[in-house]
Design an enzyme around this catalytic site. Structure first.
Site, PDB file in Angstrom:
ATOM      1  N   ASN A 215       0.851  -1.195   0.000  1.00 13.37           N
ATOM      2  CA  ASN A 215       0.000   0.000   0.000  1.00 13.37           C
ATOM      3  C   ASN A 215       0.884   1.241   0.000  1.00 13.37           C
ATOM      4  OD1 ASN A 215       0.532   0.792   2.864  1.00 13.37           O
ATOM      5  ND2 ASN A 215      -0.350  -1.236   3.207  1.00 13.37           N
ATOM      6  N   PHE A 328      -4.232   3.347  14.907  1.00 13.59           N
ATOM      7  CA  PHE A 328      -4.481   4.393  13.916  1.00 13.59           C
ATOM      8  C   PHE A 328      -5.625   3.933  13.029  1.00 13.59           C
ATOM      9  CE2 PHE A 328      -1.331   7.857  13.633  1.00 13.59           C
ATOM     10  CZ  PHE A 328      -0.605   7.553  14.779  1.00 13.59           C
ATOM     11  N   LYS A 346     -11.599  -3.149  18.680  1.00 11.81           N
ATOM     12  CA  LYS A 346     -10.247  -3.665  18.958  1.00 11.81           C
ATOM     13  C   LYS A 346      -9.933  -3.585  20.448  1.00 11.81           C
ATOM     14  CE  LYS A 346      -8.390  -2.791  14.366  1.00 11.81           C
ATOM     15  NZ  LYS A 346      -7.311  -3.287  13.552  1.00 11.81           N
TER      16      LYS A 346
HETATM   17  N1  CTP Z   1      -3.790  -3.244  12.267  1.00  6.19           N
HETATM   18  C1  CTP Z   1      -3.037  -4.332  12.689  1.00  6.19           C
HETATM   19  N2  CTP Z   1      -3.083  -5.511  12.017  1.00  6.19           N
HETATM   20  C2  CTP Z   1      -3.867  -5.644  10.920  1.00  6.19           C
HETATM   21  C3  CTP Z   1      -4.631  -4.547  10.467  1.00  6.19           C
HETATM   22  C4  CTP Z   1      -4.553  -3.364  11.158  1.00  6.19           C
HETATM   23  O1  CTP Z   1      -2.319  -4.205  13.686  1.00  6.19           O
HETATM   24  N3  CTP Z   1      -3.886  -6.810  10.293  1.00  6.19           N
HETATM   25  C5  CTP Z   1      -3.750  -2.012  13.017  1.00  6.19           C
HETATM   26  C6  CTP Z   1      -3.144  -0.835  12.305  1.00  6.19           C
HETATM   27  O2  CTP Z   1      -1.763  -0.713  12.590  1.00  6.19           O
HETATM   28  C7  CTP Z   1      -3.935   0.331  12.867  1.00  6.19           C
HETATM   29  C8  CTP Z   1      -5.285  -0.253  13.172  1.00  6.19           C
HETATM   30  O3  CTP Z   1      -5.081  -1.656  13.272  1.00  6.19           O
HETATM   31  O4  CTP Z   1      -3.415   0.777  14.082  1.00  6.19           O
HETATM   32  C9  CTP Z   1      -6.378   0.067  12.187  1.00  6.19           C
HETATM   33  O5  CTP Z   1      -6.149  -0.563  10.976  1.00  6.19           O
HETATM   34  P1  CTP Z   1      -7.185  -0.486   9.745  1.00  6.19           P
HETATM   35  O6  CTP Z   1      -6.588  -1.276   8.642  1.00  6.19           O
HETATM   36  O7  CTP Z   1      -7.526   0.919   9.466  1.00  6.19           O
HETATM   37  O8  CTP Z   1      -8.421  -1.172  10.328  1.00  6.19           O
HETATM   38  P2  CTP Z   1      -8.998  -2.542   9.980  1.00  6.19           P
HETATM   39  O9  CTP Z   1      -9.247  -3.175  11.288  1.00  6.19           O
HETATM   40  O10 CTP Z   1      -8.125  -3.280   9.044  1.00  6.19           O
HETATM   41  O11 CTP Z   1     -10.377  -2.143   9.291  1.00  6.19           O
HETATM   42  P3  CTP Z   1     -10.719  -1.670   7.787  1.00  6.19           P
HETATM   43  O12 CTP Z   1      -9.583  -2.078   6.903  1.00  6.19           O
HETATM   44  O13 CTP Z   1     -11.963  -2.358   7.512  1.00  6.19           O
HETATM   45  O14 CTP Z   1     -10.884  -0.184   7.849  1.00  6.19           O
END
Ligand code: CTP
Length: 404
Positions: A215, A328, A346
Protein backbone atom coordinates in the site's frame (compact mmCIF):
# COMPACT_ATOMS: atom_id res chain seq x y z
CA UNK A 1 3.79 21.42 24.20
CA UNK A 2 4.45 24.91 22.83
CA UNK A 3 5.88 25.79 26.26
CA UNK A 4 8.39 22.92 26.00
CA UNK A 5 9.32 23.97 22.46
CA UNK A 6 9.87 27.56 23.63
CA UNK A 7 12.08 26.38 26.49
CA UNK A 8 14.24 24.31 24.15
CA UNK A 9 14.45 27.20 21.73
CA UNK A 10 16.04 29.33 24.43
CA UNK A 11 18.85 26.85 25.09
CA UNK A 12 22.52 27.64 24.45
CA UNK A 13 25.10 25.04 23.65
CA UNK A 14 28.84 25.05 23.16
CA UNK A 15 29.76 23.12 20.03
CA UNK A 16 33.32 21.89 20.52
CA UNK A 17 35.25 20.90 17.38
CA UNK A 18 38.32 18.69 17.58
CA UNK A 19 40.74 17.28 15.01
CA UNK A 20 38.92 14.93 12.67
CA UNK A 21 37.99 15.09 9.01
CA UNK A 22 34.35 14.68 10.17
CA UNK A 23 34.55 18.32 11.25
CA UNK A 24 33.17 19.32 7.84
CA UNK A 25 29.84 17.89 9.05
CA UNK A 26 29.90 20.31 12.00
CA UNK A 27 29.28 23.21 9.63
CA UNK A 28 25.95 21.67 8.62
CA UNK A 29 25.26 20.67 12.24
CA UNK A 30 25.62 24.31 13.34
CA UNK A 31 23.03 25.37 10.80
CA UNK A 32 20.61 22.60 11.85
CA UNK A 33 20.95 23.47 15.55
CA UNK A 34 20.25 27.14 14.80
CA UNK A 35 17.23 26.07 12.71
CA UNK A 36 15.90 24.31 15.84
CA UNK A 37 16.26 27.61 17.72
CA UNK A 38 19.30 26.46 19.76
CA UNK A 39 22.05 29.07 20.15
CA UNK A 40 25.53 27.79 19.28
CA UNK A 41 28.88 29.01 20.62
CA UNK A 42 31.71 27.32 18.73
CA UNK A 43 35.00 26.45 20.46
CA UNK A 44 37.73 24.84 18.34
CA UNK A 45 40.98 23.07 19.13
CA UNK A 46 44.15 23.75 17.10
CA UNK A 47 43.72 20.42 15.34
CA UNK A 48 40.14 21.30 14.34
CA UNK A 49 41.41 24.58 12.84
CA UNK A 50 43.62 22.53 10.50
CA UNK A 51 40.51 20.94 8.97
CA UNK A 52 38.11 23.90 8.85
CA UNK A 53 38.60 27.59 9.54
CA UNK A 54 37.13 29.50 12.49
CA UNK A 55 35.92 32.04 9.90
CA UNK A 56 33.58 29.42 8.40
CA UNK A 57 32.21 28.50 11.82
CA UNK A 58 31.88 32.17 12.81
CA UNK A 59 29.93 32.95 9.65
CA UNK A 60 27.59 29.99 10.25
CA UNK A 61 27.07 30.45 13.99
CA UNK A 62 26.93 34.25 13.84
CA UNK A 63 29.31 34.53 16.82
CA UNK A 64 33.08 34.87 17.28
CA UNK A 65 34.72 31.45 17.60
CA UNK A 66 36.86 30.73 20.67
CA UNK A 67 40.13 28.90 20.02
CA UNK A 68 42.85 29.96 22.45
CA UNK A 69 43.25 29.51 26.18
CA UNK A 70 45.85 32.23 26.53
CA UNK A 71 45.83 34.70 23.65
CA UNK A 72 42.12 35.44 23.28
CA UNK A 73 40.87 38.33 25.30
CA UNK A 74 37.15 37.77 24.98
CA UNK A 75 36.47 38.02 28.69
CA UNK A 76 37.88 40.95 30.63
CA UNK A 77 38.79 38.64 33.52
CA UNK A 78 40.61 36.21 31.15
CA UNK A 79 38.32 33.47 32.45
CA UNK A 80 36.79 32.17 29.23
CA UNK A 81 37.42 28.60 30.35
CA UNK A 82 35.21 29.17 33.40
CA UNK A 83 32.66 31.57 31.93
CA UNK A 84 31.88 29.54 28.82
CA UNK A 85 30.95 26.36 30.65
CA UNK A 86 28.79 28.26 33.12
CA UNK A 87 26.52 30.12 30.75
CA UNK A 88 25.64 27.17 28.55
CA UNK A 89 23.00 24.45 28.85
CA UNK A 90 25.18 21.68 27.39
CA UNK A 91 28.49 21.08 25.64
CA UNK A 92 28.51 18.96 22.48
CA UNK A 93 31.88 17.77 21.21
CA UNK A 94 31.32 16.85 17.56
CA UNK A 95 33.56 15.49 16.23
CA UNK A 96 35.35 14.10 19.26
CA UNK A 97 38.73 12.71 18.19
CA UNK A 98 40.40 9.77 19.94
CA UNK A 99 42.91 12.20 21.41
CA UNK A 100 40.24 14.49 22.81
CA UNK A 101 38.30 11.56 24.31
CA UNK A 102 41.53 10.45 26.03
CA UNK A 103 41.90 13.97 27.45
CA UNK A 104 38.34 13.94 28.77
CA UNK A 105 38.84 10.50 30.31
CA UNK A 106 41.89 11.70 32.20
CA UNK A 107 40.75 15.20 33.06
CA UNK A 108 43.50 16.92 31.06
CA UNK A 109 43.10 20.63 30.47
CA UNK A 110 45.86 21.89 28.20
CA UNK A 111 43.77 23.88 25.72
CA UNK A 112 40.62 26.01 25.86
CA UNK A 113 38.12 23.28 24.91
CA UNK A 114 39.40 20.62 27.31
CA UNK A 115 39.58 23.26 30.07
CA UNK A 116 36.01 24.39 29.39
CA UNK A 117 34.92 20.74 29.63
CA UNK A 118 36.72 20.23 32.93
CA UNK A 119 35.36 23.46 34.44
CA UNK A 120 31.80 22.91 33.13
CA UNK A 121 28.64 23.04 35.16
CA UNK A 122 26.40 21.44 32.53
CA UNK A 123 25.94 18.09 30.72
CA UNK A 124 28.57 16.97 28.23
CA UNK A 125 27.68 15.12 25.02
CA UNK A 126 30.33 13.52 22.86
CA UNK A 127 30.09 12.34 19.23
CA UNK A 128 33.20 10.26 18.46
CA UNK A 129 34.77 10.24 14.98
CA UNK A 130 37.86 8.24 14.09
CA UNK A 131 39.39 5.43 12.06
CA UNK A 132 37.95 1.99 12.88
CA UNK A 133 41.26 0.65 14.24
CA UNK A 134 41.56 3.63 16.57
CA UNK A 135 37.97 3.04 17.68
CA UNK A 136 38.60 -0.66 18.37
CA UNK A 137 41.84 -0.02 20.25
CA UNK A 138 41.53 -1.21 23.87
CA UNK A 139 42.89 2.13 25.11
CA UNK A 140 40.10 3.95 23.27
CA UNK A 141 37.43 1.59 24.61
CA UNK A 142 38.81 1.99 28.13
CA UNK A 143 38.59 5.77 27.81
CA UNK A 144 35.07 5.52 26.46
CA UNK A 145 33.95 3.43 29.43
CA UNK A 146 35.43 6.07 31.71
CA UNK A 147 33.38 8.77 29.97
CA UNK A 148 30.22 6.71 30.44
CA UNK A 149 31.06 6.17 34.11
CA UNK A 150 31.49 9.94 34.44
CA UNK A 151 27.93 10.47 33.16
CA UNK A 152 28.94 11.80 29.75
CA UNK A 153 26.46 11.06 26.94
CA UNK A 154 27.98 9.31 23.92
CA UNK A 155 26.26 9.67 20.54
CA UNK A 156 27.39 7.08 18.00
CA UNK A 157 29.64 6.45 16.22
CA UNK A 158 28.13 4.73 13.19
CA UNK A 159 29.60 2.13 10.93
CA UNK A 160 30.37 2.74 7.25
CA UNK A 161 32.93 3.90 4.70
CA UNK A 162 35.57 6.10 6.31
CA UNK A 163 37.56 9.02 4.92
CA UNK A 164 40.68 6.81 4.96
CA UNK A 165 38.96 4.36 2.61
CA UNK A 166 38.49 1.67 5.24
CA UNK A 167 35.08 0.48 6.37
CA UNK A 168 33.90 -0.06 9.93
CA UNK A 169 32.88 1.61 13.20
CA UNK A 170 34.02 5.17 13.81
CA UNK A 171 32.04 7.43 11.46
CA UNK A 172 30.55 10.43 13.21
CA UNK A 173 26.74 10.43 13.17
CA UNK A 174 25.20 12.57 10.44
CA UNK A 175 24.46 16.24 11.25
CA UNK A 176 20.68 15.62 11.20
CA UNK A 177 20.99 12.74 13.66
CA UNK A 178 23.14 14.83 16.00
CA UNK A 179 20.82 17.86 15.81
CA UNK A 180 17.84 15.61 16.63
CA UNK A 181 19.74 14.01 19.51
CA UNK A 182 20.58 17.42 21.01
CA UNK A 183 16.97 18.52 20.66
CA UNK A 184 15.81 15.28 22.35
CA UNK A 185 18.38 15.77 25.09
CA UNK A 186 16.58 18.94 26.23
CA UNK A 187 13.08 17.47 25.98
CA UNK A 188 11.52 16.65 29.41
CA UNK A 189 11.82 12.91 29.97
CA UNK A 190 8.16 12.24 30.78
CA UNK A 191 8.40 8.66 29.49
CA UNK A 192 11.72 7.83 31.09
CA UNK A 193 12.12 4.05 31.37
CA UNK A 194 8.76 3.33 29.70
CA UNK A 195 9.07 0.68 26.98
CA UNK A 196 7.20 1.45 23.79
CA UNK A 197 6.72 -0.96 20.89
CA UNK A 198 5.71 0.61 17.57
CA UNK A 199 4.75 -0.93 14.23
CA UNK A 200 5.38 1.29 11.21
CA UNK A 201 5.27 1.41 7.42
CA UNK A 202 3.42 -0.78 4.96
CA UNK A 203 3.64 -4.56 4.65
CA UNK A 204 4.43 -6.39 1.42
CA UNK A 205 2.62 -9.62 0.64
CA UNK A 206 4.36 -11.74 -1.96
CA UNK A 207 2.48 -12.91 -5.07
CA UNK A 208 5.48 -14.36 -6.90
CA UNK A 209 9.23 -13.78 -7.12
CA UNK A 210 8.85 -10.20 -8.39
CA UNK A 211 5.31 -9.10 -7.53
CA UNK A 212 3.47 -8.37 -4.37
CA UNK A 213 0.58 -6.55 -2.69
CA UNK A 214 1.43 -3.46 -0.67
CA UNK A 215 0.00 0.00 0.00
CA UNK A 216 1.03 3.66 -0.21
CA UNK A 217 2.08 4.08 3.43
CA UNK A 218 5.47 5.83 3.55
CA UNK A 219 6.15 4.98 7.20
CA UNK A 220 6.61 8.72 8.00
CA UNK A 221 4.00 8.74 10.78
CA UNK A 222 5.35 5.64 12.52
CA UNK A 223 8.91 6.96 12.37
CA UNK A 224 7.74 10.34 13.70
CA UNK A 225 5.97 8.61 16.62
CA UNK A 226 9.16 6.65 17.37
CA UNK A 227 11.24 9.84 17.30
CA UNK A 228 8.80 11.71 19.54
CA UNK A 229 8.76 8.81 22.05
CA UNK A 230 12.55 8.79 22.10
CA UNK A 231 12.61 12.55 22.81
CA UNK A 232 10.50 11.83 25.88
CA UNK A 233 13.00 9.31 27.19
CA UNK A 234 11.09 6.14 26.29
CA UNK A 235 12.89 2.92 25.40
CA UNK A 236 11.65 2.55 21.83
CA UNK A 237 11.51 -0.56 19.67
CA UNK A 238 10.12 -0.21 16.16
CA UNK A 239 9.06 -3.03 13.86
CA UNK A 240 9.00 -1.57 10.38
CA UNK A 241 7.76 -2.76 7.03
CA UNK A 242 9.70 -1.70 3.90
CA UNK A 243 10.33 2.08 3.78
CA UNK A 244 13.04 4.38 2.47
CA UNK A 245 13.32 6.22 5.80
CA UNK A 246 16.33 6.44 8.10
CA UNK A 247 15.64 5.11 11.58
CA UNK A 248 16.47 7.75 14.21
CA UNK A 249 19.58 6.95 16.24
CA UNK A 250 18.68 5.34 19.58
CA UNK A 251 15.72 3.27 18.41
CA UNK A 252 15.91 -0.54 18.30
CA UNK A 253 14.74 -1.35 14.78
CA UNK A 254 13.49 -4.67 13.45
CA UNK A 255 12.85 -4.73 9.72
CA UNK A 256 10.15 -7.01 8.39
CA UNK A 257 8.42 -7.45 5.05
CA UNK A 258 5.08 -9.23 5.38
CA UNK A 259 2.26 -8.95 7.90
CA UNK A 260 3.07 -12.48 9.08
CA UNK A 261 6.68 -11.43 9.84
CA UNK A 262 5.44 -8.29 11.59
CA UNK A 263 3.05 -10.41 13.66
CA UNK A 264 5.84 -12.83 14.71
CA UNK A 265 8.11 -9.90 15.66
CA UNK A 266 5.32 -8.36 17.75
CA UNK A 267 4.60 -11.69 19.46
CA UNK A 268 8.30 -11.98 20.30
CA UNK A 269 8.67 -8.45 21.69
CA UNK A 270 5.31 -7.42 23.14
CA UNK A 271 5.70 -9.05 26.57
CA UNK A 272 8.24 -6.38 27.43
CA UNK A 273 6.17 -3.38 26.25
CA UNK A 274 4.33 -0.92 28.50
CA UNK A 275 2.75 0.84 25.52
CA UNK A 276 1.99 -0.58 22.06
CA UNK A 277 1.34 1.82 19.17
CA UNK A 278 0.17 0.22 15.93
CA UNK A 279 0.93 2.73 13.20
CA UNK A 280 1.70 0.21 10.44
CA UNK A 281 -0.62 -0.06 7.48
CA UNK A 282 -0.85 -3.82 7.75
CA UNK A 283 -2.27 -5.62 4.72
CA UNK A 284 -5.56 -7.15 5.75
CA UNK A 285 -5.06 -10.06 3.30
CA UNK A 286 -2.21 -12.09 1.87
CA UNK A 287 -1.98 -14.41 -1.09
CA UNK A 288 -2.95 -17.96 -0.11
CA UNK A 289 -0.28 -19.60 -2.29
CA UNK A 290 2.67 -17.25 -3.04
CA UNK A 291 4.69 -18.60 -5.99
CA UNK A 292 8.45 -18.98 -5.74
CA UNK A 293 9.15 -18.18 -9.41
CA UNK A 294 7.78 -15.45 -11.67
CA UNK A 295 4.27 -16.20 -12.95
CA UNK A 296 4.31 -16.19 -16.74
CA UNK A 297 1.71 -14.29 -18.70
CA UNK A 298 -1.02 -16.33 -20.37
CA UNK A 299 -4.17 -15.54 -22.28
CA UNK A 300 -6.46 -16.76 -19.51
CA UNK A 301 -7.61 -14.84 -16.44
CA UNK A 302 -5.38 -14.98 -13.37
CA UNK A 303 -7.18 -15.37 -10.07
CA UNK A 304 -5.47 -14.79 -6.76
CA UNK A 305 -6.93 -16.30 -3.64
CA UNK A 306 -6.49 -13.95 -0.66
CA UNK A 307 -6.72 -15.06 2.93
CA UNK A 308 -6.93 -12.77 6.00
CA UNK A 309 -3.83 -11.71 7.93
CA UNK A 310 -3.90 -11.70 11.71
CA UNK A 311 -5.03 -8.42 13.28
CA UNK A 312 -1.83 -7.53 15.13
CA UNK A 313 -3.28 -4.69 17.21
CA UNK A 314 -6.34 -6.82 18.03
CA UNK A 315 -4.05 -9.64 19.16
CA UNK A 316 -2.01 -7.34 21.44
CA UNK A 317 -5.11 -5.72 22.96
CA UNK A 318 -6.55 -9.21 23.60
CA UNK A 319 -3.56 -10.49 25.60
CA UNK A 320 -4.27 -11.41 29.24
CA UNK A 321 -2.23 -8.41 30.49
CA UNK A 322 -2.06 -6.13 27.48
CA UNK A 323 0.09 -3.01 27.29
CA UNK A 324 -1.62 0.37 26.88
CA UNK A 325 -2.78 0.11 23.26
CA UNK A 326 -2.96 2.83 20.63
CA UNK A 327 -4.15 2.35 17.07
CA UNK A 328 -4.48 4.39 13.92
CA UNK A 329 -7.51 4.53 11.70
CA UNK A 330 -7.19 5.66 8.13
CA UNK A 331 -10.70 6.21 6.81
CA UNK A 332 -11.99 7.67 3.58
CA UNK A 333 -15.34 8.79 5.04
CA UNK A 334 -17.37 8.95 8.31
CA UNK A 335 -14.08 9.48 10.16
CA UNK A 336 -15.23 9.71 13.79
CA UNK A 337 -17.91 7.05 13.55
CA UNK A 338 -15.72 4.42 11.85
CA UNK A 339 -12.69 5.18 14.02
CA UNK A 340 -14.63 4.99 17.28
CA UNK A 341 -16.25 1.72 16.16
CA UNK A 342 -12.76 0.40 15.39
CA UNK A 343 -11.42 1.56 18.78
CA UNK A 344 -14.21 -0.26 20.62
CA UNK A 345 -14.00 -3.38 18.43
CA UNK A 346 -10.25 -3.67 18.96
CA UNK A 347 -10.66 -2.85 22.66
CA UNK A 348 -7.92 -0.22 22.71
CA UNK A 349 -7.52 2.90 24.83
CA UNK A 350 -6.83 5.44 22.08
CA UNK A 351 -7.19 5.70 18.33
CA UNK A 352 -5.71 8.39 16.09
CA UNK A 353 -7.95 8.90 13.10
CA UNK A 354 -7.27 10.67 9.86
CA UNK A 355 -8.68 10.85 6.39
CA UNK A 356 -6.72 8.54 4.17
CA UNK A 357 -6.83 10.89 1.18
CA UNK A 358 -5.08 13.57 3.28
CA UNK A 359 -2.59 11.46 5.21
CA UNK A 360 -1.01 8.74 3.10
CA UNK A 361 2.46 9.75 1.88
CA UNK A 362 1.90 13.42 2.86
CA UNK A 363 4.29 15.38 5.08
CA UNK A 364 1.54 16.89 7.19
CA UNK A 365 -2.02 15.98 8.12
CA UNK A 366 -4.97 16.67 10.40
CA UNK A 367 -5.94 14.14 13.07
CA UNK A 368 -8.55 13.48 15.68
CA UNK A 369 -7.73 11.44 18.78
CA UNK A 370 -10.58 9.38 20.19
CA UNK A 371 -10.56 7.77 23.63
CA UNK A 372 -13.02 6.80 26.35
CA UNK A 373 -13.03 10.38 27.65
CA UNK A 374 -13.72 12.18 24.39
CA UNK A 375 -11.94 13.61 21.41
CA UNK A 376 -8.92 15.82 20.82
CA UNK A 377 -8.53 17.55 17.49
CA UNK A 378 -4.98 17.99 16.24
CA UNK A 379 -4.99 20.75 13.62
CA UNK A 380 -3.03 20.35 10.38
CA UNK A 381 0.69 20.15 11.11
CA UNK A 382 3.75 18.15 10.13
CA UNK A 383 3.85 14.53 11.26
CA UNK A 384 6.45 15.07 14.01
CA UNK A 385 4.29 17.79 15.58
CA UNK A 386 1.28 15.44 15.37
CA UNK A 387 3.31 12.61 16.89
CA UNK A 388 4.42 14.81 19.80
CA UNK A 389 0.82 15.86 20.48
CA UNK A 390 -0.33 12.23 20.29
CA UNK A 391 2.29 11.25 22.86
CA UNK A 392 1.19 14.03 25.21
CA UNK A 393 -2.34 12.55 25.12
CA UNK A 394 -0.96 9.03 25.60
CA UNK A 395 0.98 10.23 28.67
CA UNK A 396 -2.18 11.76 30.19
CA UNK A 397 -4.25 8.63 29.65
CA UNK A 398 -1.46 6.21 30.60
CA UNK A 399 -0.89 8.03 33.90
CA UNK A 400 -4.60 8.04 34.68
CA UNK A 401 -4.72 4.30 33.92
CA UNK A 402 -7.56 4.97 31.45
CA UNK A 403 -9.53 1.90 30.46
CA UNK A 404 -10.88 1.15 27.02
N1 CTP B 1 -3.79 -3.24 12.27
C1 CTP B 1 -3.04 -4.33 12.69
N2 CTP B 1 -3.08 -5.51 12.02
C2 CTP B 1 -3.87 -5.64 10.92
C3 CTP B 1 -4.63 -4.55 10.47
C4 CTP B 1 -4.55 -3.36 11.16
O1 CTP B 1 -2.32 -4.20 13.69
N3 CTP B 1 -3.89 -6.81 10.29
C5 CTP B 1 -3.75 -2.01 13.02
C6 CTP B 1 -3.14 -0.84 12.30
O2 CTP B 1 -1.76 -0.71 12.59
C7 CTP B 1 -3.94 0.33 12.87
C8 CTP B 1 -5.28 -0.25 13.17
O3 CTP B 1 -5.08 -1.66 13.27
O4 CTP B 1 -3.42 0.78 14.08
C9 CTP B 1 -6.38 0.07 12.19
O5 CTP B 1 -6.15 -0.56 10.98
P1 CTP B 1 -7.19 -0.49 9.75
O6 CTP B 1 -6.59 -1.28 8.64
O7 CTP B 1 -7.53 0.92 9.47
O8 CTP B 1 -8.42 -1.17 10.33
P2 CTP B 1 -9.00 -2.54 9.98
O9 CTP B 1 -9.25 -3.18 11.29
O10 CTP B 1 -8.12 -3.28 9.04
O11 CTP B 1 -10.38 -2.14 9.29
P3 CTP B 1 -10.72 -1.67 7.79
O12 CTP B 1 -9.58 -2.08 6.90
O13 CTP B 1 -11.96 -2.36 7.51
O14 CTP B 1 -10.88 -0.18 7.85
Amino acid sequence: MQRIMNQIQNKNIILGLTGSIAVYKSAELTRLLLDQGIQVQVVMTDAACRFITPATMQALSGKPVFTELWQDNHATNQMDHINLGRTTNAILIAPASADFIAKLAHGLADDLLSTVCLARDCPLIVAPAMNRKMWENPAMQRNLKQLETDGITILGPASGIQACGEEGMGRMLEPGELADAVFSFFWPKLLSGIKILITAGPTYEQIDAVRGITNRSSGKMGYAVAKAALELGAVVTMISGPTTLLCPHGIALKNVTSAAEMFSAVQELVADADIFIGVAAVADYRVAQPVEHKIKKSASTLTLELIPNPDILGYVAGLPSPPFCVGFAAESQNLREYAETKRKAKNIQLIAANLVQEAIGADDNEMVLLDAVGETILPRADKLTQARALLQRIIQLYRQGTQT
